[in-house]
Design a protein around this motif. Structure first.
Motif, PDB file in Angstrom:
ATOM      1  N   TYR A 148       0.836  -1.203   0.000  1.00  0.00           N
ATOM      2  CA  TYR A 148       0.000   0.000   0.000  1.00  0.00           C
ATOM      3  C   TYR A 148       0.871   1.253   0.000  1.00  0.00           C
ATOM      4  O   TYR A 148       1.871   1.323   0.719  1.00  0.00           O
ATOM      5  CB  TYR A 148      -0.910   0.036   1.235  1.00  0.00           C
ATOM      6  CG  TYR A 148      -1.797  -1.166   1.368  1.00  0.00           C
ATOM      7  CD1 TYR A 148      -3.016  -1.236   0.699  1.00  0.00           C
ATOM      8  CD2 TYR A 148      -1.420  -2.246   2.171  1.00  0.00           C
ATOM      9  CE1 TYR A 148      -3.834  -2.357   0.830  1.00  0.00           C
ATOM     10  CE2 TYR A 148      -2.231  -3.359   2.304  1.00  0.00           C
ATOM     11  CZ  TYR A 148      -3.439  -3.408   1.626  1.00  0.00           C
ATOM     12  OH  TYR A 148      -4.247  -4.509   1.753  1.00  0.00           O
ATOM     13  N   ASN A 149       0.457   2.231  -0.785  1.00  0.00           N
ATOM     14  CA  ASN A 149       1.119   3.526  -0.825  1.00  0.00           C
ATOM     15  C   ASN A 149       0.456   4.426   0.225  1.00  0.00           C
ATOM     16  O   ASN A 149      -0.750   4.665   0.159  1.00  0.00           O
ATOM     17  CB  ASN A 149       0.969   4.130  -2.225  1.00  0.00           C
ATOM     18  CG  ASN A 149       1.844   5.344  -2.450  1.00  0.00           C
ATOM     19  OD1 ASN A 149       2.095   6.125  -1.534  1.00  0.00           O
ATOM     20  ND2 ASN A 149       2.296   5.526  -3.680  1.00  0.00           N
ATOM     21  N   VAL A 150       1.223   4.917   1.189  1.00  0.00           N
ATOM     22  CA  VAL A 150       0.658   5.772   2.236  1.00  0.00           C
ATOM     23  C   VAL A 150       0.951   7.251   2.001  1.00  0.00           C
ATOM     24  O   VAL A 150       0.817   8.070   2.910  1.00  0.00           O
ATOM     25  CB  VAL A 150       1.126   5.348   3.642  1.00  0.00           C
ATOM     26  CG1 VAL A 150       0.658   3.948   3.963  1.00  0.00           C
ATOM     27  CG2 VAL A 150       2.645   5.475   3.805  1.00  0.00           C
ATOM     28  N   GLY A 151       1.344   7.603   0.766  1.00  0.00           N
ATOM     29  CA  GLY A 151       1.518   9.009   0.434  1.00  0.00           C
ATOM     30  C   GLY A 151       0.273   9.796   0.806  1.00  0.00           C
ATOM     31  O   GLY A 151      -0.847   9.353   0.548  1.00  0.00           O
ATOM     32  N   TYR A 171      -2.964  10.205  -1.271  1.00  0.00           N
ATOM     33  CA  TYR A 171      -3.912   9.096  -1.406  1.00  0.00           C
ATOM     34  C   TYR A 171      -4.910   9.043  -0.251  1.00  0.00           C
ATOM     35  O   TYR A 171      -5.912   8.327  -0.340  1.00  0.00           O
ATOM     36  CB  TYR A 171      -3.161   7.760  -1.444  1.00  0.00           C
ATOM     37  CG  TYR A 171      -2.411   7.509  -2.729  1.00  0.00           C
ATOM     38  CD1 TYR A 171      -3.030   6.892  -3.810  1.00  0.00           C
ATOM     39  CD2 TYR A 171      -1.084   7.906  -2.871  1.00  0.00           C
ATOM     40  CE1 TYR A 171      -2.347   6.659  -4.994  1.00  0.00           C
ATOM     41  CE2 TYR A 171      -0.393   7.683  -4.051  1.00  0.00           C
ATOM     42  CZ  TYR A 171      -1.035   7.063  -5.115  1.00  0.00           C
ATOM     43  OH  TYR A 171      -0.355   6.853  -6.281  1.00  0.00           O
ATOM     44  N   TRP A 172      -4.639   9.791   0.824  1.00  0.00           N
ATOM     45  CA  TRP A 172      -5.400   9.631   2.063  1.00  0.00           C
ATOM     46  C   TRP A 172      -5.894  10.971   2.606  1.00  0.00           C
ATOM     47  O   TRP A 172      -5.849  11.211   3.812  1.00  0.00           O
ATOM     48  CB  TRP A 172      -4.537   8.910   3.110  1.00  0.00           C
ATOM     49  CG  TRP A 172      -4.089   7.564   2.634  1.00  0.00           C
ATOM     50  CD1 TRP A 172      -2.884   7.226   2.090  1.00  0.00           C
ATOM     51  CD2 TRP A 172      -4.866   6.365   2.621  1.00  0.00           C
ATOM     52  NE1 TRP A 172      -2.858   5.900   1.754  1.00  0.00           N
ATOM     53  CE2 TRP A 172      -4.067   5.345   2.054  1.00  0.00           C
ATOM     54  CE3 TRP A 172      -6.163   6.058   3.041  1.00  0.00           C
ATOM     55  CZ2 TRP A 172      -4.518   4.038   1.896  1.00  0.00           C
ATOM     56  CZ3 TRP A 172      -6.613   4.756   2.881  1.00  0.00           C
ATOM     57  CH2 TRP A 172      -5.792   3.762   2.318  1.00  0.00           C
ATOM     58  N   ASN A 173      -6.379  11.817   1.714  1.00  0.00           N
ATOM     59  CA  ASN A 173      -6.981  13.100   2.115  1.00  0.00           C
ATOM     60  C   ASN A 173      -6.018  13.950   2.930  1.00  0.00           C
ATOM     61  O   ASN A 173      -6.418  14.717   3.797  1.00  0.00           O
ATOM     62  CB  ASN A 173      -8.284  12.865   2.904  1.00  0.00           C
ATOM     63  CG  ASN A 173      -9.140  14.102   2.993  1.00  0.00           C
ATOM     64  OD1 ASN A 173      -9.202  14.910   2.070  1.00  0.00           O
ATOM     65  ND2 ASN A 173      -9.821  14.276   4.123  1.00  0.00           N
ATOM     66  N   TYR A 174      -4.719  13.789   2.659  1.00  0.00           N
ATOM     67  CA  TYR A 174      -3.683  14.606   3.292  1.00  0.00           C
ATOM     68  C   TYR A 174      -3.706  14.514   4.820  1.00  0.00           C
ATOM     69  O   TYR A 174      -3.514  15.507   5.509  1.00  0.00           O
ATOM     70  CB  TYR A 174      -3.786  16.061   2.805  1.00  0.00           C
ATOM     71  CG  TYR A 174      -3.598  16.133   1.307  1.00  0.00           C
ATOM     72  CD1 TYR A 174      -2.328  16.137   0.749  1.00  0.00           C
ATOM     73  CD2 TYR A 174      -4.697  16.135   0.452  1.00  0.00           C
ATOM     74  CE1 TYR A 174      -2.143  16.149  -0.632  1.00  0.00           C
ATOM     75  CE2 TYR A 174      -4.522  16.151  -0.928  1.00  0.00           C
ATOM     76  CZ  TYR A 174      -3.250  16.150  -1.460  1.00  0.00           C
ATOM     77  OH  TYR A 174      -3.075  16.150  -2.828  1.00  0.00           O
ATOM     78  N   GLU A 175      -3.914  13.293   5.318  1.00  0.00           N
ATOM     79  CA  GLU A 175      -3.903  13.081   6.759  1.00  0.00           C
ATOM     80  C   GLU A 175      -3.341  11.696   7.053  1.00  0.00           C
ATOM     81  O   GLU A 175      -3.418  10.793   6.219  1.00  0.00           O
ATOM     82  CB  GLU A 175      -5.314  13.214   7.341  1.00  0.00           C
ATOM     83  CG  GLU A 175      -6.319  12.230   6.765  1.00  0.00           C
ATOM     84  CD  GLU A 175      -7.745  12.497   7.226  1.00  0.00           C
ATOM     85  OE1 GLU A 175      -8.085  13.680   7.439  1.00  0.00           O
ATOM     86  OE2 GLU A 175      -8.502  11.534   7.373  1.00  0.00           O
ATOM     87  N   LEU A 220      -6.412  -1.107   5.335  1.00  0.00           N
ATOM     88  CA  LEU A 220      -6.935  -2.415   4.934  1.00  0.00           C
ATOM     89  C   LEU A 220      -8.398  -2.343   4.519  1.00  0.00           C
ATOM     90  O   LEU A 220      -8.822  -3.040   3.590  1.00  0.00           O
ATOM     91  CB  LEU A 220      -6.746  -3.416   6.064  1.00  0.00           C
ATOM     92  CG  LEU A 220      -5.293  -3.718   6.453  1.00  0.00           C
ATOM     93  CD1 LEU A 220      -5.232  -4.704   7.610  1.00  0.00           C
ATOM     94  CD2 LEU A 220      -4.497  -4.234   5.265  1.00  0.00           C
ATOM     95  N   ARG A 221      -9.183  -1.496   5.188  1.00  0.00           N
ATOM     96  CA  ARG A 221     -10.588  -1.337   4.796  1.00  0.00           C
ATOM     97  C   ARG A 221     -10.704  -0.704   3.407  1.00  0.00           C
ATOM     98  O   ARG A 221     -11.600  -1.049   2.636  1.00  0.00           O
ATOM     99  CB  ARG A 221     -11.337  -0.487   5.822  1.00  0.00           C
ATOM    100  CG  ARG A 221     -11.707  -1.228   7.088  1.00  0.00           C
ATOM    101  CD  ARG A 221     -12.740  -0.474   7.905  1.00  0.00           C
ATOM    102  NE  ARG A 221     -12.224   0.776   8.437  1.00  0.00           N
ATOM    103  CZ  ARG A 221     -11.690   0.905   9.645  1.00  0.00           C
ATOM    104  NH1 ARG A 221     -11.583  -0.152  10.455  1.00  0.00           N
ATOM    105  NH2 ARG A 221     -11.272   2.079  10.069  1.00  0.00           N
ATOM    106  N   HIS A 222      -9.802   0.196   3.099  1.00  0.00           N
ATOM    107  CA  HIS A 222      -9.843   0.896   1.810  1.00  0.00           C
ATOM    108  C   HIS A 222      -9.459  -0.013   0.655  1.00  0.00           C
ATOM    109  O   HIS A 222     -10.029   0.042  -0.429  1.00  0.00           O
ATOM    110  CB  HIS A 222      -8.914   2.109   1.863  1.00  0.00           C
ATOM    111  CG  HIS A 222      -8.840   2.896   0.604  1.00  0.00           C
ATOM    112  ND1 HIS A 222      -8.018   2.550  -0.458  1.00  0.00           N
ATOM    113  CD2 HIS A 222      -9.490   4.021   0.209  1.00  0.00           C
ATOM    114  CE1 HIS A 222      -8.160   3.434  -1.427  1.00  0.00           C
ATOM    115  NE2 HIS A 222      -9.045   4.335  -1.051  1.00  0.00           N
ATOM    116  N   GLY A 223      -8.473  -0.858   0.878  1.00  0.00           N
ATOM    117  CA  GLY A 223      -7.980  -1.712  -0.205  1.00  0.00           C
ATOM    118  C   GLY A 223      -6.847  -1.049  -0.968  1.00  0.00           C
ATOM    119  O   GLY A 223      -6.280  -0.058  -0.513  1.00  0.00           O
TER     120      GLY A 223
END
Length: 204
Positions: free
Chosen positions: A166-169, A172-176, A184-187
């Motif tokens: 998974y890319n945690v940039g 990809y995650w609403n800047y948080e 894991l829930r997101h996929g």
């Protein structure tokens, strides 16, 4: 109970990243302020945050230590290729730790534990990939390289070479920052224009 969060590629103080990622901020000052606000809205003072590289592009007037201290939680930095602030001893001291790579166990909300391999860079044959370990990384932003990473990981899985990456940039995650349960829930993480192979016209 304290939580563990992950994020990457915040690029505090980096004006060009606004265009590079098409970030939803008008100025770098607005971006920096909003990144801090969103971080502190989720992360408590007793939480732990792993930043997987490229935290601060440029600090003005020696402000990196104060910026780090304005963020809730203890911060462990997995070094990226653009962490230019690390020459500042006071900024380094404001972090809970600095590493090139890490191999940790994370307890999920249901009480189960998952092994996580942490790196700024995508590692297809990461340690423990055959034994249910998860790999978290950053670095590739919304670029063609991010597509190649997804495609390569999928191709390996189809060949029976198990991986879960998974890319945690932050883009990809609403800047948080996000927890492993959220990831894991997101996929799988794919860029908004995944598959178009549109070549970026500028570099970071």
């Amino acid at each position: 109970m304290s939580k563990i969060f992950f994020t990457s590629d915040l690029h505090f103080g980096h004006e060009n990243v606004l265009r590079f990622d098409s970030r939803p901020f008008a100025t770098v000052e607005e971006m920096d302020s909003e990144l801090i606000r969103r971080w502190n809205a989720k992360v408590g003072r007793g939480d732990l945050v792993y930043v997987l590289g490229d935290m601060i592009w440029k600090s003005r007037n020696d402000d990196a230590p104060a910026l780090i201290r304005s963020l809730n939680g203890q911060i462990i930095l997995i070094k990226g290729n653009h962490d230019r602030f690390l020459h500042n001893a006071r900024a380094k001291d404001a972090l809970a730790g600095i590493k090139d790579y890490d191999d940790i166990a994370v307890t999920l909300e249901d009480g189960t534990t998952r092994r996580c391999i942490l790196s700024h860079y995508f590692i297809p044959m990461y340690n423990g990939h055959r034994y249910q370990a998860i790999h978290l990384h950053g670095h590739s932003h919304f670029t063609d390289e991010a597509d190649w990473e997804v495609d390569f990981a999928d191709a390996l899985n189809r060949q029976g070479v198990r991986n879960e990456i998974y890319n945690v940039g932050c883009m990809y995650w609403n800047y948080e920052p996000v927890t492993l349960d959220e990831i894991l829930r997101h996929g799988r993480t794919i860029r908004p224009n995944y598959g178009t192979r549109a070549q970026a016209q500028e570099t970071i």
